[in-house]
Design an enzyme around this catalytic site. Structure first.
Site, PDB file in Angstrom:
ATOM      1  N   HIS A  16       0.841  -1.206   0.000  1.00 22.91           N
ATOM      2  CA  HIS A  16       0.000   0.000   0.000  1.00 22.91           C
ATOM      3  C   HIS A  16       0.878   1.259   0.000  1.00 22.91           C
ATOM      4  O   HIS A  16       0.626   2.213  -0.734  1.00 22.91           O
ATOM      5  CB  HIS A  16      -0.888   0.047   1.250  1.00 22.91           C
ATOM      6  CG  HIS A  16      -1.944  -1.024   1.314  1.00 22.91           C
ATOM      7  ND1 HIS A  16      -2.164  -1.778   2.439  1.00 22.91           N
ATOM      8  CD2 HIS A  16      -2.853  -1.455   0.400  1.00 22.91           C
ATOM      9  CE1 HIS A  16      -3.162  -2.620   2.219  1.00 22.91           C
ATOM     10  NE2 HIS A  16      -3.592  -2.458   0.988  1.00 22.91           N
ATOM     11  N   LYS A  40     -18.773  -4.286   8.891  1.00 28.70           N
ATOM     12  CA  LYS A  40     -17.590  -5.148   8.778  1.00 28.70           C
ATOM     13  C   LYS A  40     -16.802  -5.149  10.085  1.00 28.70           C
ATOM     14  O   LYS A  40     -16.781  -4.147  10.791  1.00 28.70           O
ATOM     15  CB  LYS A  40     -16.668  -4.601   7.672  1.00 28.70           C
ATOM     16  CG  LYS A  40     -16.662  -5.437   6.413  1.00 28.70           C
ATOM     17  CD  LYS A  40     -15.806  -4.786   5.384  1.00 28.70           C
ATOM     18  CE  LYS A  40     -14.826  -5.708   4.727  1.00 28.70           C
ATOM     19  NZ  LYS A  40     -14.074  -5.012   3.673  1.00 28.70           N
ATOM     20  N   ARG A  89      -2.230  -6.629  -8.054  1.00 28.23           N
ATOM     21  CA  ARG A  89      -1.122  -7.581  -7.978  1.00 28.23           C
ATOM     22  C   ARG A  89      -1.317  -8.602  -9.104  1.00 28.23           C
ATOM     23  O   ARG A  89      -1.099  -8.308 -10.250  1.00 28.23           O
ATOM     24  CB  ARG A  89      -1.109  -8.264  -6.598  1.00 28.23           C
ATOM     25  CG  ARG A  89      -0.630  -7.379  -5.482  1.00 28.23           C
ATOM     26  CD  ARG A  89      -1.133  -7.855  -4.151  1.00 28.23           C
ATOM     27  NE  ARG A  89      -2.568  -7.769  -4.097  1.00 28.23           N
ATOM     28  CZ  ARG A  89      -3.298  -7.794  -2.988  1.00 28.23           C
ATOM     29  NH1 ARG A  89      -2.712  -7.955  -1.831  1.00 28.23           N
ATOM     30  NH2 ARG A  89      -4.604  -7.683  -3.030  1.00 28.23           N
ATOM     31  N   SER A 127      -2.971  -7.951   3.159  1.00 27.56           N
ATOM     32  CA  SER A 127      -3.255  -7.668   4.579  1.00 27.56           C
ATOM     33  C   SER A 127      -3.698  -8.922   5.323  1.00 27.56           C
ATOM     34  O   SER A 127      -3.266  -9.177   6.454  1.00 27.56           O
ATOM     35  CB  SER A 127      -4.352  -6.607   4.708  1.00 27.56           C
ATOM     36  OG  SER A 127      -3.938  -5.404   4.126  1.00 27.56           O
TER      37      SER A 127
END
Ligand code: ADP
Length: 161
Positions: A16, A40, A89, A127
């Protein structure tokens, strides 16, 4: 031109940070938008993620960091920004990101999404994987900035007590 870089950043990683650094070098303003979705559950709370990213970008005057609870396109409309930046990615990321960009385009056609490929050093950084590594006692110090490594160590320690 202003660009918005939205994400969960739970936790923020060196991948990031690399995207932020490269974007800050290209655009006049970079606005990092931290998703704070009340439905969440996050590993790090919104204020913790805000504090970590603010510290990570403290030396770059053209980067602002904000918490946001709604749709990213709504933030863009409100702030007047026209560009959303997403990092990608592998090809698997692209599937999801492409769909998300279509959705955002349907919601707000004036706002464009652009993709920046990861640097190969950060190709495998994710993450969710970093949280696993931390919880199972692995070494994550090369994967995240120092402020995040410290917070992860403290969190893992607190869970053991
Ligand atoms: P989200 O829940 O919105 O996907 P993330 O925090 O996982 O939030 O990711 C935010 C953005 O950063 C996404 O565009 C994601 O593809 C990108 N990203 C995540 N990890 C990396 C990495 N290692 N290199 C480049 N971009 C990344």
């Amino acid at each position: 031109m202003t660009v918005i870089y939205p994400g969960s950043f739970d936790p923020p990683t060196n991948g990031h940070l690399d995207i932020m650094k490269r974007a800050a070098g290209i655009f006049d303003q970079l606005q990092v938008i931290i998703a704070d979705n009340p439905r969440k559950t996050y590993f790090f709370g919104a204020q913790e993620r805000l504090g970590m990213i603010r510290e990570m970008v403290a030396d770059w005057p053209n980067v602002q960091v904000t918490l946001w609870q709604g749709l990213v396109v709504k933030y863009a409309e409100q702030s007047g920004a026209r560009l959303i930046l997403r990092g990608v990615r592998a090809l698997a990321d692209f599937d999801y990101e492409f769909e998300l960009s279509m959705m955002n385009r349907a919601l707000s056609p004036k706002i464009e999404t652009i993709f920046m490929p990861t640097d190969q050093k950060y190709f495998v950084l994710r993450s969710s994987a970093i949280k696993e590594v931390a919880l199972f006692g692995g070494d994550f110090s090369e994967m995240v900035p120092p402020v995040v490594a410290k917070a992860l160590r403290e969190r893992v320690q607190a869970r053991k007590i």
